[in-house]
Design a protein around this motif. Structure first.
Motif, PDB file in Angstrom:
ATOM      1  N   LEU A   1       0.809  -1.212   0.000  1.00  0.00           N
ATOM      2  CA  LEU A   1       0.000   0.000   0.000  1.00  0.00           C
ATOM      3  C   LEU A   1       0.849   1.272   0.000  1.00  0.00           C
ATOM      4  N   LYS A   2       2.086   1.196   0.449  1.00  0.00           N
ATOM      5  CA  LYS A   2       2.983   2.347   0.342  1.00  0.00           C
ATOM      6  C   LYS A   2       3.285   2.672  -1.115  1.00  0.00           C
ATOM      7  N   GLN A   3       3.404   1.643  -1.941  1.00  0.00           N
ATOM      8  CA  GLN A   3       3.802   1.844  -3.333  1.00  0.00           C
ATOM      9  C   GLN A   3       2.640   1.734  -4.310  1.00  0.00           C
ATOM     10  N   VAL A   4       1.612   0.974  -3.921  1.00  0.00           N
ATOM     11  CA  VAL A   4       0.426   0.811  -4.774  1.00  0.00           C
ATOM     12  C   VAL A   4      -0.797   1.082  -3.897  1.00  0.00           C
ATOM     13  N   PRO A   5      -1.104   2.346  -3.631  1.00  0.00           N
ATOM     14  CA  PRO A   5      -2.163   2.660  -2.663  1.00  0.00           C
ATOM     15  C   PRO A   5      -3.574   2.406  -3.163  1.00  0.00           C
ATOM     16  N   ALA A   6      -3.762   2.287  -4.480  1.00  0.00           N
ATOM     17  CA  ALA A   6      -5.106   2.037  -5.022  1.00  0.00           C
ATOM     18  C   ALA A   6      -4.986   1.061  -6.184  1.00  0.00           C
ATOM     19  N   PHE A   7      -5.742  -0.014  -6.145  1.00  0.00           N
ATOM     20  CA  PHE A   7      -5.639  -1.055  -7.164  1.00  0.00           C
ATOM     21  C   PHE A   7      -6.946  -1.814  -7.243  1.00  0.00           C
ATOM     22  N   SER A   8      -7.091  -2.590  -8.299  1.00  0.00           N
ATOM     23  CA  SER A   8      -8.287  -3.413  -8.474  1.00  0.00           C
ATOM     24  C   SER A   8      -7.917  -4.670  -9.245  1.00  0.00           C
ATOM     25  N   ALA A   9      -8.789  -5.662  -9.189  1.00  0.00           N
ATOM     26  CA  ALA A   9      -8.585  -6.880  -9.969  1.00  0.00           C
ATOM     27  C   ALA A   9      -8.945  -6.599 -11.421  1.00  0.00           C
ATOM     28  N   LYS A  10      -8.165  -7.127 -12.332  1.00  0.00           N
ATOM     29  CA  LYS A  10      -8.462  -6.961 -13.752  1.00  0.00           C
ATOM     30  C   LYS A  10      -9.802  -7.612 -14.043  1.00  0.00           C
TER      31      LYS A  10
ATOM     32  N   ARG B   1      -7.214 -24.428  -7.037  1.00  0.00           N
ATOM     33  CA  ARG B   1      -6.978 -25.842  -6.722  1.00  0.00           C
ATOM     34  C   ARG B   1      -7.681 -26.113  -5.405  1.00  0.00           C
ATOM     35  N   ILE B   2      -8.465 -27.195  -5.361  1.00  0.00           N
ATOM     36  CA  ILE B   2      -9.063 -27.591  -4.096  1.00  0.00           C
ATOM     37  C   ILE B   2      -8.516 -28.962  -3.713  1.00  0.00           C
ATOM     38  N   GLY B   3      -8.809 -29.358  -2.505  1.00  0.00           N
ATOM     39  CA  GLY B   3      -8.266 -30.595  -1.962  1.00  0.00           C
ATOM     40  C   GLY B   3      -7.934 -30.358  -0.509  1.00  0.00           C
ATOM     41  N   LEU B   4      -6.860 -30.956  -0.042  1.00  0.00           N
ATOM     42  CA  LEU B   4      -6.461 -30.776   1.353  1.00  0.00           C
ATOM     43  C   LEU B   4      -5.843 -29.413   1.588  1.00  0.00           C
ATOM     44  N   VAL B   5      -5.285 -28.806   0.537  1.00  0.00           N
ATOM     45  CA  VAL B   5      -4.772 -27.439   0.607  1.00  0.00           C
ATOM     46  C   VAL B   5      -5.329 -26.673  -0.586  1.00  0.00           C
ATOM     47  N   VAL B   6      -6.021 -25.577  -0.309  1.00  0.00           N
ATOM     48  CA  VAL B   6      -6.687 -24.790  -1.339  1.00  0.00           C
ATOM     49  C   VAL B   6      -5.723 -23.740  -1.872  1.00  0.00           C
ATOM     50  N   ALA B   7      -5.784 -23.471  -3.180  1.00  0.00           N
ATOM     51  CA  ALA B   7      -4.912 -22.466  -3.782  1.00  0.00           C
ATOM     52  C   ALA B   7      -5.676 -21.641  -4.801  1.00  0.00           C
ATOM     53  N   ILE B   8      -5.278 -20.388  -4.967  1.00  0.00           N
ATOM     54  CA  ILE B   8      -5.723 -19.558  -6.066  1.00  0.00           C
ATOM     55  C   ILE B   8      -4.576 -19.529  -7.074  1.00  0.00           C
ATOM     56  N   GLU B   9      -4.878 -19.712  -8.340  1.00  0.00           N
ATOM     57  CA  GLU B   9      -3.820 -19.907  -9.339  1.00  0.00           C
ATOM     58  C   GLU B   9      -3.284 -18.610  -9.915  1.00  0.00           C
ATOM     59  N   SER B  10      -4.116 -17.570  -9.994  1.00  0.00           N
ATOM     60  CA  SER B  10      -3.633 -16.292 -10.519  1.00  0.00           C
ATOM     61  C   SER B  10      -4.499 -15.170  -9.970  1.00  0.00           C
ATOM     62  N   LEU B  11      -3.952 -13.962  -9.942  1.00  0.00           N
ATOM     63  CA  LEU B  11      -4.697 -12.789  -9.507  1.00  0.00           C
ATOM     64  C   LEU B  11      -4.159 -11.566 -10.249  1.00  0.00           C
ATOM     65  N   PRO B  12      -4.617 -11.348 -11.491  1.00  0.00           N
ATOM     66  CA  PRO B  12      -4.169 -10.170 -12.239  1.00  0.00           C
ATOM     67  C   PRO B  12      -4.737  -8.887 -11.623  1.00  0.00           C
ATOM     68  N   LEU B  13      -3.852  -7.999 -11.190  1.00  0.00           N
ATOM     69  CA  LEU B  13      -4.234  -6.712 -10.623  1.00  0.00           C
ATOM     70  C   LEU B  13      -3.788  -5.597 -11.557  1.00  0.00           C
ATOM     71  N   GLU B  14      -4.447  -4.443 -11.453  1.00  0.00           N
ATOM     72  CA  GLU B  14      -4.055  -3.287 -12.237  1.00  0.00           C
ATOM     73  C   GLU B  14      -4.233  -2.014 -11.414  1.00  0.00           C
ATOM     74  N   TRP B  15      -3.453  -0.974 -11.759  1.00  0.00           N
ATOM     75  CA  TRP B  15      -3.483   0.288 -11.041  1.00  0.00           C
ATOM     76  C   TRP B  15      -2.819   1.347 -11.900  1.00  0.00           C
ATOM     77  N   HIS B  16      -2.927   2.574 -11.479  1.00  0.00           N
ATOM     78  CA  HIS B  16      -2.245   3.668 -12.179  1.00  0.00           C
ATOM     79  C   HIS B  16      -0.912   3.922 -11.487  1.00  0.00           C
ATOM     80  N   PRO B  17       0.200   3.627 -12.140  1.00  0.00           N
ATOM     81  CA  PRO B  17       1.500   3.832 -11.480  1.00  0.00           C
ATOM     82  C   PRO B  17       1.746   5.299 -11.183  1.00  0.00           C
ATOM     83  N   ALA B  18       2.492   5.560 -10.112  1.00  0.00           N
ATOM     84  CA  ALA B  18       2.777   6.939  -9.704  1.00  0.00           C
ATOM     85  C   ALA B  18       3.633   7.635 -10.748  1.00  0.00           C
TER      86      ALA B  18
END
Length: 402
Positions: free
Chosen positions: A368-377, A385-402
Motif C-alpha cells: 500500500l505504500k507503493q500501490v495505494p489504489a488497485f483493483s482486480a483486472k 486448486r481444491i483438496g487438502l490445501v486450497v490455492a488460487i492460481e492467478s490474480l491479475p491486478l491493475e493500477w495507475h502507477p505513480a
C-alpha cells in the motif's frame, strides 16, 4: 494404489448423515472457493459422511473441529491422506501424535517463536519493499506469481538455505504434490522433494550455515542427534507449508482487498489496523483441511466413528461458522471477534502462525505504500486448486502507477 476406492457408506452411518461432497473436484466450487464451500455445505450436517474418495467423514463446525484435533487418542495424525494410500508420507512432527511429537516441536519452536519473528521483521520488510518495487511502476501484475509467491516463499527458502533461483521450480513440485491422488503420484512427488533435501543435508554436514537444516543437524531430541531420515521428514513438511500456504491465503485476502477501495485507503492511512485485516483474512480465507485417522471406535457428536475411517477437519470452514459469529461471509475488520482454526489448535497447532501473520501484515503495508489504489483486472478467471490445501492460481491486478 488407494486402499479405499469404492464409494461406500458404512452400516453405522445414518442416512441423514450422508452428504456427497468431492473435496478434490466438487462441481459446486468456483473461483470464490471459500464462499462456495460455505454455500455448498450450508445444508450439510455438522459432521457428515461423503461416500466419495473412498468414503470419509467431514467436520465443518469450529468447536467440533477443536475437539477432534485435540483428541489424538482417537483421531490420529499418523495418516493424513484421503483416500488412504499405501506407505503414506511421514512428516515430522505432523505425523506424530503426542507425546512423540513434542521433542521435535521443541527443536522447531525457537526458530518460529514470536521473538524469532521479531528479529526477522526488518529483513522481511526490506524484502517485501524490493519485491513490490519490481512491479509498482508497471501498472499491472499477476499478484500470485509476481508478489505473493515471491515474498513468503523467498523468506522461507532463505530460512531453509534453499537456492532462490529454484523458487518457481520448487513451487511446481509442491503444487504437483498437493494435486497427487494415487499412491504412485504421492511417491513420485515425495521422491522429488526428498532428493532436494538429501543433497542439501549432505552439503550442510560438510558446510554448516545459519539456516534451519544446519540447526537440525546440531539439535538434539531426548539427548541424541537427529538422523538424516528425521531431518528429511522435518524438511518435507516445512517445504510443503513454506512453498504454498501463506502465498495462498495472502492472495485470496488481496483479492478481497482489491474489491474495496475504501478499505485500501483506510489501511494505507492507519497501518495499526493491519493485524485486524490479516486476522479477518485468515478467518475468511482459510486454505487447509487436516485429515485424521480413527484409531479406535468412538461415538460422539451423534456419529459412530469406526477404526480405520478417515476424518477431514475442514479448517477453512471454521471461520465461517454461523454459530460462532454473525455475518460470517462478510469481510469486516471491525468485528469484535474473528474465531477460526486455520492454524489448527492443540498438539498440532501450526508453529509458523506468528511468522505467517507477520508476513501478511508486512507485505500489505509495503504494497500500500507503493500501490495505494488497485483493483482486480475485470473479466478474468483466477483459477483454483481444491483438496487438502486450497490455492488460487492467478490474480491479475491493475493500477495507475505513480
Amino acid at each position: 494404489m488407494a486402499i479405499h476406492t469404492a464409494e461406500v457408506i458404512p452400516p453405522l452411518v445414518k442416512p441423514e448423515q450422508v452428504f456427497a461432497f468431492d473435496i478434490y473436484a466438487d462441481p459446486r466450487i468456483e473461483d470464490d472457493v471459500q464462499g462456495c464451500y460455505a454455500a455448498a455445505l450450508r445444508d450439510a450436517p455438522d459432521v457428515f459422511w461423503t461416500p466419495l474418495n473412498g468414503g470419509h467423514w467431514v467436520v465443518q463446525r469450529h468447536d467440533i473441529i477443536a475437539q477432534v484435533v485435540k483428541n489424538p487418542a482417537v483421531f490420529s495424525a499418523r495418516e493424513m491422506q484421503i483416500p488412504r494410500v499405501e506407505n503414506p508420507p511421514f512428516m515430522i512432527p505432523l505425523s506424530l501424535d503426542p507425546p512423540e511429537n513434542m521433542g521435535y516441536r521443541h527443536v522447531l519452536m525457537p526458530k518460529f517463536s514470536p521473538r524469532a519473528v521479531t528479529d526477522l521483521r526488518a529483513e522481511m520488510r526490506d524484502m517485501a519493499a524490493e519485491i513490490v518495487a519490481d512491479v509498482a511502476n508497471k501498472g499491472a501484475c499477476d499478484f500470485v506469481e509476481d508478489v505473493a509467491a515471491r515474498f513468503p516463499v523467498s523468506g522461507f527458502m532463505k530460512l531453509m538455505g534453499l537456492p532462490l533461483e529454484k523458487l518457481r521450480e520448487f513451487r511446481i513440485i509442491a503444487d504437483r504434490h498437493f494435486k497427487a491422488r494415487t499412491n504412485e503420484e504421492h511417491q513420485a512427488s515425495s521422491a522429488e522433494i526428498f532428493a532436494i533435501f538429501r543433497e542439501l543435508i549432505a552439503f550442510r554436514r560438510e558446510t554448516p550455515g545459519d539456516d534451519l537444516i544446519s540447526h537440525f543437524l546440531t539439535a538434539e531430541v531426548e539427548g541424541r542427534k537427529l538422523s538424516d531420515d528425521e531431518v528429511l521428514a522435518m524438511c518435507f513438511v516445512l517445504f510443503l507449508g513454506g512453498m504454498d500456504t501463506v502465498t495462498n491465503v495472502t492472495s485470496f485476502t488481496f483479492r478481497q482487498l482489491a474489491k474495496d477501495p475504501v478499505l485500501q485507503q483506510r489501511l494505507a492511512a492507519e497501518p495499526s489496523l493491519l493485524p485486524r485485516f490479516v486476522e479477518e483474512g485468515l478467518r475468511m480465507f482459510g486454505v487447509i483441511g487436516t485429515p485424521r485417522l480413527v484409531v479406535q471406535d468412538f461415538d460422539a457428536f451423534g456419529v459412530s466413528f469406526r477404526k480405520g475411517e478417515m476424518v477431514l477437519n475442514a479448517l477453512w470452514q471454521s471461520g465461517r461458522d454461523d454459530t460462532k459469529l454473525d455475518r460470517p461471509n462478510e469481510f469486516d475488520i471491525d468485528r469484535e471477534q474473528m474465531p477460526h482454526l486455520n492454524f489448527s489448535t492443540g498438539p498440532h497447532m501450526c508453529l509458523g502462525h506468528a511468522l505467517a501473520r507477520a508476513e501478511m501484515a508486512i507485505l500489505t503495508e509495503e504494497w500500500l505504500k507503493q500501490v495505494p489504489a488497485f483493483s482486480a483486472k475485470p473479466g478474468v478467471r483466477h483459477g483454483f486448486r481444491i483438496g487438502l490445501v486450497v490455492a488460487i492460481e492467478s490474480l491479475p491486478l491493475e493500477w495507475h502507477p505513480a
